[in-house]
Design a protein around this motif. Structure first.
Motif, PDB file in Angstrom:
ATOM      1  N   TRP A 149       8.505  48.997-109.207  1.00 42.23           N
ATOM      2  CA  TRP A 149       9.106  47.819-108.593  1.00 42.23           C
ATOM      3  C   TRP A 149       8.453  47.570-107.244  1.00 42.23           C
ATOM      4  CZ3 TRP A 149      11.039  49.481-104.001  1.00 42.23           C
ATOM      5  CH2 TRP A 149      11.651  50.737-103.938  1.00 42.23           C
ATOM      6  N   GLU A 150       8.644  46.379-106.726  1.00 43.26           N
ATOM      7  CA  GLU A 150       8.195  46.070-105.378  1.00 43.26           C
ATOM      8  C   GLU A 150       9.246  45.234-104.677  1.00 43.26           C
ATOM      9  OE1 GLU A 150       4.770  43.430-104.819  1.00 43.26           O
ATOM     10  OE2 GLU A 150       4.917  42.907-106.928  1.00 43.26           O
ATOM     11  N   ARG A 151       9.281  45.328-103.345  1.00 43.21           N
ATOM     12  CA  ARG A 151      10.233  44.585-102.529  1.00 43.21           C
ATOM     13  C   ARG A 151       9.494  44.003-101.323  1.00 43.21           C
ATOM     14  NH1 ARG A 151      12.831  45.896-106.381  1.00 43.21           N
ATOM     15  NH2 ARG A 151      14.815  47.023-106.499  1.00 43.21           N
ATOM     16  N   THR A 152       9.967  42.871-100.846  1.00 37.16           N
ATOM     17  CA  THR A 152       9.508  42.345 -99.563  1.00 37.16           C
ATOM     18  C   THR A 152      10.694  42.317 -98.610  1.00 37.16           C
ATOM     19  OG1 THR A 152       9.887  40.060-100.251  1.00 37.16           O
ATOM     20  CG2 THR A 152       7.666  40.965-100.560  1.00 37.16           C
ATOM     21  N   PHE A 153      10.383  42.447 -97.306  1.00 36.18           N
ATOM     22  CA  PHE A 153      11.409  42.533 -96.282  1.00 36.18           C
ATOM     23  C   PHE A 153      11.003  41.653 -95.105  1.00 36.18           C
ATOM     24  CE2 PHE A 153      11.069  46.494 -98.587  1.00 36.18           C
ATOM     25  CZ  PHE A 153      12.386  46.769 -98.956  1.00 36.18           C
ATOM     26  N   GLY A 154      11.982  41.064 -94.465  1.00 37.46           N
ATOM     27  CA  GLY A 154      11.719  40.242 -93.287  1.00 37.46           C
ATOM     28  C   GLY A 154      12.283  38.859 -93.432  1.00 37.46           C
ATOM     29  N   GLY A 155      11.695  37.907 -92.693  1.00 41.79           N
ATOM     30  CA  GLY A 155      12.207  36.543 -92.691  1.00 41.79           C
ATOM     31  C   GLY A 155      11.100  35.522 -92.639  1.00 41.79           C
ATOM     32  N   ALA A 156      11.344  34.456 -91.890  1.00 39.21           N
ATOM     33  CA  ALA A 156      10.416  33.323 -91.873  1.00 39.21           C
ATOM     34  C   ALA A 156       9.245  33.539 -90.936  1.00 39.21           C
ATOM     35  CB  ALA A 156      11.164  32.054 -91.475  1.00 39.21           C
ATOM     36  N   ALA A 157       9.338  34.523 -90.039  1.00 39.96           N
ATOM     37  CA  ALA A 157       8.231  34.826 -89.123  1.00 39.96           C
ATOM     38  C   ALA A 157       7.479  36.054 -89.637  1.00 39.96           C
ATOM     39  CB  ALA A 157       8.763  35.035 -87.716  1.00 39.96           C
ATOM     40  N   SER A 195       9.163  43.349 -86.266  1.00 40.99           N
ATOM     41  CA  SER A 195       9.627  42.093 -86.839  1.00 40.99           C
ATOM     42  C   SER A 195       9.696  41.011 -85.780  1.00 40.99           C
ATOM     43  CB  SER A 195      11.017  42.271 -87.458  1.00 40.99           C
ATOM     44  OG  SER A 195      11.518  41.032 -87.911  1.00 40.99           O
ATOM     45  N   PHE A 196       9.151  39.836 -86.127  1.00 42.27           N
ATOM     46  CA  PHE A 196       9.351  38.632 -85.332  1.00 42.27           C
ATOM     47  C   PHE A 196      10.536  37.820 -85.861  1.00 42.27           C
ATOM     48  CE2 PHE A 196       4.991  39.500 -84.104  1.00 42.27           C
ATOM     49  CZ  PHE A 196       4.928  39.045 -82.790  1.00 42.27           C
ATOM     50  N   SER A 197      10.973  38.119 -87.075  1.00 40.27           N
ATOM     51  CA  SER A 197      12.045  37.337 -87.701  1.00 40.27           C
ATOM     52  C   SER A 197      13.425  37.778 -87.254  1.00 40.27           C
ATOM     53  CB  SER A 197      11.973  37.476 -89.232  1.00 40.27           C
ATOM     54  OG  SER A 197      10.750  37.030 -89.729  1.00 40.27           O
ATOM     55  N   LEU A 198      13.579  39.060 -86.936  1.00 38.06           N
ATOM     56  CA  LEU A 198      14.873  39.641 -86.649  1.00 38.06           C
ATOM     57  C   LEU A 198      14.955  40.037 -85.182  1.00 38.06           C
ATOM     58  CD1 LEU A 198      14.911  41.927 -89.802  1.00 38.06           C
ATOM     59  CD2 LEU A 198      15.897  39.638 -89.591  1.00 38.06           C
ATOM     60  N   GLY A 199      16.140  40.365 -84.720  1.00 36.90           N
ATOM     61  CA  GLY A 199      16.306  40.857 -83.362  1.00 36.90           C
ATOM     62  C   GLY A 199      16.266  39.757 -82.326  1.00 36.90           C
ATOM     63  N   SER A 200      15.498  39.972 -81.255  1.00 37.01           N
ATOM     64  CA  SER A 200      15.531  39.086 -80.093  1.00 37.01           C
ATOM     65  C   SER A 200      14.699  37.830 -80.261  1.00 37.01           C
ATOM     66  CB  SER A 200      15.042  39.848 -78.854  1.00 37.01           C
ATOM     67  OG  SER A 200      13.681  40.200 -79.004  1.00 37.01           O
ATOM     68  N   GLY A 201      13.896  37.771 -81.323  1.00 41.09           N
ATOM     69  CA  GLY A 201      13.063  36.590 -81.538  1.00 41.09           C
ATOM     70  C   GLY A 201      11.622  36.787 -81.158  1.00 41.09           C
ATOM     71  N   THR A 202      11.326  37.751 -80.277  1.00 38.04           N
ATOM     72  CA  THR A 202       9.944  38.184 -80.078  1.00 38.04           C
ATOM     73  C   THR A 202       9.701  39.359 -81.018  1.00 38.04           C
ATOM     74  OG1 THR A 202      10.683  39.610 -78.267  1.00 38.04           O
ATOM     75  CG2 THR A 202       9.885  37.409 -77.679  1.00 38.04           C
ATOM     76  N   GLU A 203       8.573  40.043 -80.869  1.00 34.37           N
ATOM     77  CA  GLU A 203       8.304  41.178 -81.747  1.00 34.37           C
ATOM     78  C   GLU A 203       9.189  42.353 -81.359  1.00 34.37           C
ATOM     79  OE1 GLU A 203       4.476  43.625 -83.540  1.00 34.37           O
ATOM     80  OE2 GLU A 203       4.395  42.859 -81.483  1.00 34.37           O
ATOM     81  N   ASP A 204      10.037  42.794 -82.258  1.00 35.78           N
ATOM     82  CA  ASP A 204      10.941  43.905 -82.009  1.00 35.78           C
ATOM     83  C   ASP A 204      10.618  45.085 -82.904  1.00 35.78           C
ATOM     84  OD1 ASP A 204      12.377  42.673 -80.053  1.00 35.78           O
ATOM     85  OD2 ASP A 204      14.018  42.030 -81.347  1.00 35.78           O
ATOM     86  N   LEU A 205      10.888  46.288 -82.388  1.00 33.43           N
ATOM     87  CA  LEU A 205      10.812  47.478 -83.216  1.00 33.43           C
ATOM     88  C   LEU A 205      11.854  47.349 -84.320  1.00 33.43           C
ATOM     89  CD1 LEU A 205      10.434  51.122 -82.030  1.00 33.43           C
ATOM     90  CD2 LEU A 205      12.210  50.551 -83.676  1.00 33.43           C
ATOM     91  N   TRP A 206      11.475  47.694 -85.545  1.00 32.00           N
ATOM     92  CA  TRP A 206      12.292  47.439 -86.731  1.00 32.00           C
ATOM     93  C   TRP A 206      12.349  48.710 -87.560  1.00 32.00           C
ATOM     94  CZ3 TRP A 206       9.938  44.314 -91.336  1.00 32.00           C
ATOM     95  CH2 TRP A 206      10.941  43.926 -92.240  1.00 32.00           C
ATOM     96  N   VAL A 207      13.557  49.142 -87.906  1.00 28.16           N
ATOM     97  CA  VAL A 207      13.729  50.341 -88.706  1.00 28.16           C
ATOM     98  C   VAL A 207      14.887  50.127 -89.675  1.00 28.16           C
ATOM     99  CG1 VAL A 207      15.164  51.433 -86.914  1.00 28.16           C
ATOM    100  CG2 VAL A 207      14.057  52.855 -88.644  1.00 28.16           C
ATOM    101  N   PHE A 208      14.725  50.589 -90.905  1.00 28.03           N
ATOM    102  CA  PHE A 208      15.829  50.459 -91.852  1.00 28.03           C
ATOM    103  C   PHE A 208      15.793  51.576 -92.877  1.00 28.03           C
ATOM    104  CE2 PHE A 208      12.419  47.513 -92.968  1.00 28.03           C
ATOM    105  CZ  PHE A 208      12.188  47.728 -94.326  1.00 28.03           C
ATOM    106  N   LYS A 209      16.978  51.871 -93.421  1.00 32.02           N
ATOM    107  CA  LYS A 209      17.164  52.922 -94.420  1.00 32.02           C
ATOM    108  C   LYS A 209      17.358  52.274 -95.781  1.00 32.02           C
ATOM    109  CE  LYS A 209      18.344  57.039 -96.106  1.00 32.02           C
ATOM    110  NZ  LYS A 209      18.559  56.585 -97.501  1.00 32.02           N
ATOM    111  N   LEU A 210      16.629  52.796 -96.770  1.00 31.19           N
ATOM    112  CA  LEU A 210      16.689  52.268 -98.121  1.00 31.19           C
ATOM    113  C   LEU A 210      17.199  53.329 -99.091  1.00 31.19           C
ATOM    114  CD1 LEU A 210      13.208  50.495 -98.304  1.00 31.19           C
ATOM    115  CD2 LEU A 210      15.416  49.422 -97.821  1.00 31.19           C
ATOM    116  N   SER A 211      17.824  52.868-100.157  1.00 29.70           N
ATOM    117  CA  SER A 211      18.190  53.753-101.256  1.00 29.70           C
ATOM    118  C   SER A 211      16.955  54.034-102.112  1.00 29.70           C
ATOM    119  CB  SER A 211      19.268  53.088-102.108  1.00 29.70           C
ATOM    120  OG  SER A 211      18.709  51.980-102.817  1.00 29.70           O
ATOM    121  N   SER A 212      17.107  54.843-103.145  1.00 30.04           N
ATOM    122  CA  SER A 212      15.981  55.186-104.014  1.00 30.04           C
ATOM    123  C   SER A 212      15.474  53.981-104.795  1.00 30.04           C
ATOM    124  CB  SER A 212      16.388  56.289-104.984  1.00 30.04           C
ATOM    125  OG  SER A 212      17.479  55.856-105.792  1.00 30.04           O
ATOM    126  N   THR A 213      16.308  52.936-104.941  1.00 38.42           N
ATOM    127  CA  THR A 213      15.893  51.733-105.664  1.00 38.42           C
ATOM    128  C   THR A 213      15.436  50.613-104.739  1.00 38.42           C
ATOM    129  OG1 THR A 213      18.196  50.965-105.714  1.00 38.42           O
ATOM    130  CG2 THR A 213      17.410  52.243-107.606  1.00 38.42           C
TER     131      THR A 213
END
Length: 418
Positions: free
Chosen positions: A252-260, A281-299
């Motif tokens: 499988w494949e996934r994409t993450f993020g937003g419009a930026a 990420s430029f899409s999330l957070g303060s609107g400039t480039e922010d450090l981005w970290v997230f936890k995913l399940s096995s799927t």
């Protein structure tokens, strides 16, 4: 806990690989400056004296409790030529040996891993100034830094490796980017080789845009997961993750993020069968480039997600699960500290901040890799873009530092003399 490949110096543009590689060295030196070093805790920082350019790739804990550091250096006699270097440090940061590797072309490391025989495997690319093309490159060393073998892989176009890991059967998995068949875009590239470098299989992944793999990890059932960036999915840059079986088949494949624009630089396979992933990420957070970290399940489903940053550019280049079930994230921040500092954030298992520390002086500083040590502290590598008081460019410097479990510096070394 086994250390997994998680870092790269981000030297190639997400746009056309073929177009960007001819001026790769400018990109590399520029990013080496902005991917770089220490805090007021480090006292007086020794600086290059002749405009040397030396940059870090990463650092890992060796079986004897010391450290292996890998980086690159510009040949000051030939500004178009670069070499890879490897240094062995003892537990207190003293240099035991340092070796340089390279031939008539430029040989650059982007990633490395320790191997089960006590040696190491280094991956990156060879760039030929005459053809203005690159091939993926791998270098196998023994425990003392002696070269055992090296090989290059690729086509008549541009290819490179950003990540390498030893697999459970003693072979190696490599990943990076390869110019697509149309010669105008790049695809994610994964190559499986045996213990002596023979190709077992290779796959490319991507679409009509630029797609690029930055980091890899092995899953519990013997498959793999790769992360990076994709433009093919939406037309703008999104974080990208592909899960593969043991033979490189896409599950499988996934994409993450937003419009930026958003990108993934690091991944770690967690003890619960999921993944911790980090980038910017430029899409999330303060609107400039922010450090981005997230936890995913096995799927690949998101358990939690967080951004950290401010008005400046902030990004993660390395991430690891820690012994307490939490996570450590490292990279750089232009929002906090001085001009641009190395940044480390300790998170608990739910992504809440335990502590944050910046490391730097009035320079452009970055942390490129981090690993937890047996005492619960951390070893980090990074670098700095250095200037004299009159603005003269003094070069780029590499450093390593040991920090305690709360992020305080225990020792620091930027002396890479033999």
């Amino acid at each position: 806990m086994e250390y997994q490949t998680q870092y790269h110096p981000k030297v190639i543009s997400r746009s056309n690989m073929k177009a960007s590689l001819p001026y790769l060295f400018l990109c590399l030196l520029f990013s080496a400056g902005f991917l770089f070093l220490p805090s007021s805790s480090y006292a007086q920082l020794p600086v290059p004296t002749h405009g040397e350019h030396v940059w870090p790739v990463g650092i890992q804990v060796t079986a004897d409790g010391g450290y292996l550091v890998v980086g690159g250096a510009l040949n000051t006699d030939d500004p178009t030529h670069t070499d890879t270097w490897v240094a062995k440090m003892d537990a207190t940061g003293n240099i035991l040996w340092i070796n340089f590797y390279g031939g008539s072309n430029s040989d650059l490391a982007n990633s490395f891993a320790l191997t089960s025989d006590g040696g190491s495997i280094i991956a990156g690319y060879i760039y030929s100034p005459s053809t203005k093309l690159s091939d993926g490159w791998i270098l196998k060393l023994d425990a003392n830094g002696n070269q055992q073998w090296q090989k290059s892989y690729g086509s008549a176009k541009d290819d490179l490796f950003n990540a390498v890991m030893q697999t459970s059967d003693g072979g190696y998995l490599l990943a990076g980017g390869s110019t697509a068949a149309d010669g105008t875009t790049s695809d994610g590239w994964v190559l499986r080789i045996n213990s002596s470098g023979g190709i077992e299989w290779q796959k490319t992944f991507g679409g009509s845009g630029d797609d690029y793999i930055s980091a890899i990890a092995q899953t519990g059932e013997g498959g793999y997961v790769v992360v990076g960036d994709t433009v093919s999915a939406s037309g703008n840059t999104n974080g990208w993750m592909v899960r593969l079986n043991a033979f490189g088949g896409k599950q499988w494949e996934r994409t993450f993020g937003g419009a930026a624009n958003d990108e993934l630089n690091a991944i770690w396979a967690t003890s619960d069968g999921g993944f911790i992933v980090a980038g910017s990420s430029f899409s999330l957070g303060s609107g400039t480039e922010d450090l981005w970290v997230f936890k995913l399940s096995s799927t690949g489903e998101t358990d939690w997600e967080a951004t950290f940053g401010g008005e400046g550019a902030d990004e993660a280049l390395a991430v690891q699960e820690t012994a307490d079930g939490g996570f450590i994230v490292a990279g750089q921040t232009s929002s906090f500290g001085s001009t641009s500092d190395g940044w480390v954030i300790k998170l608990d298992a739910a992504g809440n901040v335990v502590w944050k520390e910046t490391y730097g002086e009035e320079l452009y500083d970055v942390i490129t890799s981090i690993q937890q040590t047996a005492d619960g502290g951390y070893i980090v590598s990074g670098g700095s873009y250095l200037f004299a008081a009159d603005g003269q460019d003094l070069g780029r410097a590499t450093w390593a530092a040991k920090i305690d479990p709360n992020g305080k510096v225990e020792w620091y070394n930027s002396n890479w003399e033999k």
